[in-house]
Design a protein around this motif. Sequence first.
Motif, PDB file in Angstrom:
ATOM      1  N   LEU A  94       1.036  -1.183  -0.135  1.00  0.00           N
ATOM      2  CA  LEU A  94      -0.224  -0.090  -0.007  1.00  0.00           C
ATOM      3  C   LEU A  94       0.775   1.264   0.130  1.00  0.00           C
ATOM      4  O   LEU A  94       1.009   1.910   1.051  1.00  0.00           O
ATOM      5  N   VAL A  95       1.531   1.480  -1.096  1.00  0.00           N
ATOM      6  CA  VAL A  95       2.590   2.477  -1.211  1.00  0.00           C
ATOM      7  C   VAL A  95       1.807   3.881  -1.451  1.00  0.00           C
ATOM      8  O   VAL A  95       0.669   3.813  -1.727  1.00  0.00           O
ATOM      9  N   LEU A  96       2.638   5.145  -0.986  1.00  0.00           N
ATOM     10  CA  LEU A  96       2.032   6.361  -1.110  1.00  0.00           C
ATOM     11  C   LEU A  96       1.529   6.591  -2.409  1.00  0.00           C
ATOM     12  O   LEU A  96       0.569   7.410  -2.670  1.00  0.00           O
ATOM     13  N   ASP A  97       2.215   6.381  -3.353  1.00  0.00           N
ATOM     14  CA  ASP A  97       1.986   6.656  -4.851  1.00  0.00           C
ATOM     15  C   ASP A  97       0.897   5.378  -5.564  1.00  0.00           C
ATOM     16  O   ASP A  97       1.376   4.255  -6.050  1.00  0.00           O
ATOM     17  N   GLY A  98      -0.347   5.660  -5.082  1.00  0.00           N
ATOM     18  CA  GLY A  98      -1.364   4.686  -5.525  1.00  0.00           C
ATOM     19  C   GLY A  98      -2.498   4.279  -4.520  1.00  0.00           C
ATOM     20  O   GLY A  98      -3.560   4.086  -4.848  1.00  0.00           O
ATOM     21  N   PHE A  99      -1.932   4.179  -3.197  1.00  0.00           N
ATOM     22  CA  PHE A  99      -2.911   4.123  -2.146  1.00  0.00           C
ATOM     23  C   PHE A  99      -2.696   5.003  -1.185  1.00  0.00           C
ATOM     24  O   PHE A  99      -2.415   4.882  -0.072  1.00  0.00           O
ATOM     25  N   VAL A 100      -2.791   6.305  -1.466  1.00  0.00           N
ATOM     26  CA  VAL A 100      -2.819   7.415  -0.469  1.00  0.00           C
ATOM     27  C   VAL A 100      -3.004   7.122   0.916  1.00  0.00           C
ATOM     28  O   VAL A 100      -2.450   7.466   1.991  1.00  0.00           O
ATOM     29  N   THR A 101      -4.608   6.950   0.790  1.00  0.00           N
ATOM     30  CA  THR A 101      -5.410   7.204   1.966  1.00  0.00           C
ATOM     31  C   THR A 101      -4.832   6.013   2.967  1.00  0.00           C
ATOM     32  O   THR A 101      -4.515   6.225   4.061  1.00  0.00           O
ATOM     33  N   ASP A 102      -4.706   4.816   2.404  1.00  0.00           N
ATOM     34  CA  ASP A 102      -4.344   3.546   3.234  1.00  0.00           C
ATOM     35  C   ASP A 102      -2.684   3.936   3.583  1.00  0.00           C
ATOM     36  O   ASP A 102      -2.600   3.472   4.830  1.00  0.00           O
ATOM     37  N   HIS A 103      -2.169   4.302   2.769  1.00  0.00           N
ATOM     38  CA  HIS A 103      -0.605   4.756   2.978  1.00  0.00           C
ATOM     39  C   HIS A 103      -0.500   5.542   4.264  1.00  0.00           C
ATOM     40  O   HIS A 103       0.190   5.149   5.144  1.00  0.00           O
ATOM     41  N   CYS A 104      -1.242   6.659   4.330  1.00  0.00           N
ATOM     42  CA  CYS A 104      -1.237   7.637   5.309  1.00  0.00           C
ATOM     43  C   CYS A 104      -2.033   7.212   6.480  1.00  0.00           C
ATOM     44  O   CYS A 104      -1.478   7.441   7.606  1.00  0.00           O
ATOM     45  N   ASP A 148      -3.572  20.871  -2.365  1.00  0.00           N
ATOM     46  CA  ASP A 148      -4.906  21.092  -2.897  1.00  0.00           C
ATOM     47  C   ASP A 148      -5.613  19.776  -3.214  1.00  0.00           C
ATOM     48  O   ASP A 148      -6.884  19.785  -3.084  1.00  0.00           O
ATOM     49  N   ALA A 149      -5.026  18.628  -3.608  1.00  0.00           N
ATOM     50  CA  ALA A 149      -5.743  17.516  -3.802  1.00  0.00           C
ATOM     51  C   ALA A 149      -6.196  16.555  -2.544  1.00  0.00           C
ATOM     52  O   ALA A 149      -7.022  15.932  -2.535  1.00  0.00           O
ATOM     53  N   TYR A 150      -5.045  16.612  -1.783  1.00  0.00           N
ATOM     54  CA  TYR A 150      -5.230  15.807  -0.437  1.00  0.00           C
ATOM     55  C   TYR A 150      -5.379  16.505   0.730  1.00  0.00           C
ATOM     56  O   TYR A 150      -4.687  16.675   1.762  1.00  0.00           O
ATOM     57  N   VAL A 151      -6.236  17.586   0.727  1.00  0.00           N
ATOM     58  CA  VAL A 151      -6.474  18.687   1.726  1.00  0.00           C
ATOM     59  C   VAL A 151      -6.441  18.109   3.311  1.00  0.00           C
ATOM     60  O   VAL A 151      -6.124  18.526   4.238  1.00  0.00           O
ATOM     61  N   GLN A 152      -7.631  17.030   3.477  1.00  0.00           N
ATOM     62  CA  GLN A 152      -7.826  16.522   4.789  1.00  0.00           C
ATOM     63  C   GLN A 152      -6.686  15.874   5.135  1.00  0.00           C
ATOM     64  O   GLN A 152      -6.296  15.911   6.365  1.00  0.00           O
ATOM     65  N   LEU A 153      -6.096  15.041   4.257  1.00  0.00           N
ATOM     66  CA  LEU A 153      -4.936  14.421   4.864  1.00  0.00           C
ATOM     67  C   LEU A 153      -3.863  15.084   5.206  1.00  0.00           C
ATOM     68  O   LEU A 153      -2.989  14.796   6.118  1.00  0.00           O
ATOM     69  N   TYR A 154      -3.499  16.040   4.258  1.00  0.00           N
ATOM     70  CA  TYR A 154      -2.364  16.970   4.407  1.00  0.00           C
ATOM     71  C   TYR A 154      -2.674  17.718   5.766  1.00  0.00           C
ATOM     72  O   TYR A 154      -1.518  17.913   6.515  1.00  0.00           O
ATOM     73  N   ARG A 155      -3.732  18.297   6.208  1.00  0.00           N
ATOM     74  CA  ARG A 155      -4.017  18.883   7.362  1.00  0.00           C
ATOM     75  C   ARG A 155      -3.797  17.968   8.434  1.00  0.00           C
ATOM     76  O   ARG A 155      -3.395  18.274   9.522  1.00  0.00           O
ATOM     77  N   GLN A 156      -4.231  16.759   8.478  1.00  0.00           N
ATOM     78  CA  GLN A 156      -3.997  15.921   9.731  1.00  0.00           C
ATOM     79  C   GLN A 156      -2.626  15.616   9.724  1.00  0.00           C
ATOM     80  O   GLN A 156      -2.290  15.609  10.916  1.00  0.00           O
ATOM     81  N   ALA A 157      -1.883  15.444   8.842  1.00  0.00           N
ATOM     82  CA  ALA A 157      -0.508  15.238   8.918  1.00  0.00           C
ATOM     83  C   ALA A 157       0.212  16.153   9.614  1.00  0.00           C
ATOM     84  O   ALA A 157       0.866  16.294  10.436  1.00  0.00           O
ATOM     85  N   LEU A 158      -0.160  17.480   9.272  1.00  0.00           N
ATOM     86  CA  LEU A 158       0.392  18.768   9.484  1.00  0.00           C
ATOM     87  C   LEU A 158       0.228  18.884  10.830  1.00  0.00           C
ATOM     88  O   LEU A 158       0.954  19.249  11.925  1.00  0.00           O
ATOM     89  N   ARG A 159      -1.279  18.926  11.272  1.00  0.00           N
ATOM     90  CA  ARG A 159      -1.400  18.849  12.678  1.00  0.00           C
ATOM     91  C   ARG A 159      -0.975  17.914  13.601  1.00  0.00           C
ATOM     92  O   ARG A 159      -0.535  18.377  14.788  1.00  0.00           O
ATOM     93  N   GLN A 160      -0.883  16.687  13.312  1.00  0.00           N
ATOM     94  CA  GLN A 160      -0.215  15.638  14.245  1.00  0.00           C
ATOM     95  C   GLN A 160       1.357  16.156  14.300  1.00  0.00           C
ATOM     96  O   GLN A 160       1.847  16.089  15.222  1.00  0.00           O
ATOM     97  N   GLY A 161       2.200  16.417  13.077  1.00  0.00           N
ATOM     98  CA  GLY A 161       3.286  16.882  13.094  1.00  0.00           C
ATOM     99  C   GLY A 161       3.671  17.937  13.808  1.00  0.00           C
ATOM    100  O   GLY A 161       4.808  17.952  14.673  1.00  0.00           O
ATOM    101  N   LYS A 162       2.959  18.950  13.860  1.00  0.00           N
ATOM    102  CA  LYS A 162       3.011  19.797  14.908  1.00  0.00           C
ATOM    103  C   LYS A 162       2.909  19.508  16.477  1.00  0.00           C
ATOM    104  O   LYS A 162       3.679  20.316  17.262  1.00  0.00           O
ATOM    105  N   ALA A 163       2.159  18.623  16.547  1.00  0.00           N
ATOM    106  CA  ALA A 163       1.789  18.194  17.955  1.00  0.00           C
ATOM    107  C   ALA A 163       3.127  17.550  18.410  1.00  0.00           C
ATOM    108  O   ALA A 163       3.453  17.625  20.051  1.00  0.00           O
TER     109      ALA A 163
END
Length: 165
Positions: A94-104, A148-163
């Motif tokens: 489940l690699v990032l390139d092809g399974f973005v949601t699963d990989h995240c 722009d394409a993965y707004v929710q995943l990007y925000r979630q990762a950014l929010r967790q990364g800041k924490a």
Amino acid sequence: RARGLPEEEVEAAAQLDVSFATLYSSLLSALARADPPPDGRSLAEPPSPLPFVGLPLPQPHPAASLAAEQRTAASAKEVYRLGAAHAARAKGFLVLDGFVTDHCAILNLETSLLAGLLPFEAHPGRKMAIHKRRADLLAVPLAQLNEDAYVQLYRQALRQGKAYS
């Protein structure tokens, strides 16, 4: 890809690995809590048999039951290793390139597994190293995903990364 297996079966095996990693992450969280389960049983005892008669599902590793009984740092690390191995194997397909949601989701699961080690770690330097490793795991999708394409995943990762930083 596993030797000669159809892609659907390899993906199903990867999803099973995700399920096992989730199981081990939940066990780590339970190990960190001092309270016994509400029904009074041991963490090593399953609540009831799994109703998947006829499905050839593997059983959790025996170290998981041992860890549930001991609740030590060493047993927590063993449960972490088991969960991390399943997560790594799942990420192999489940690699990032092809399974973005699963990989995240797997990356978030890996951060949860690492978080499960924190209550068992007494040394502040090692705790900081665990937090850094958690943040580094989430830096991968932040660097590669289109915001722009993965707004929710990007925000979630950014929010967790800041924490973690």
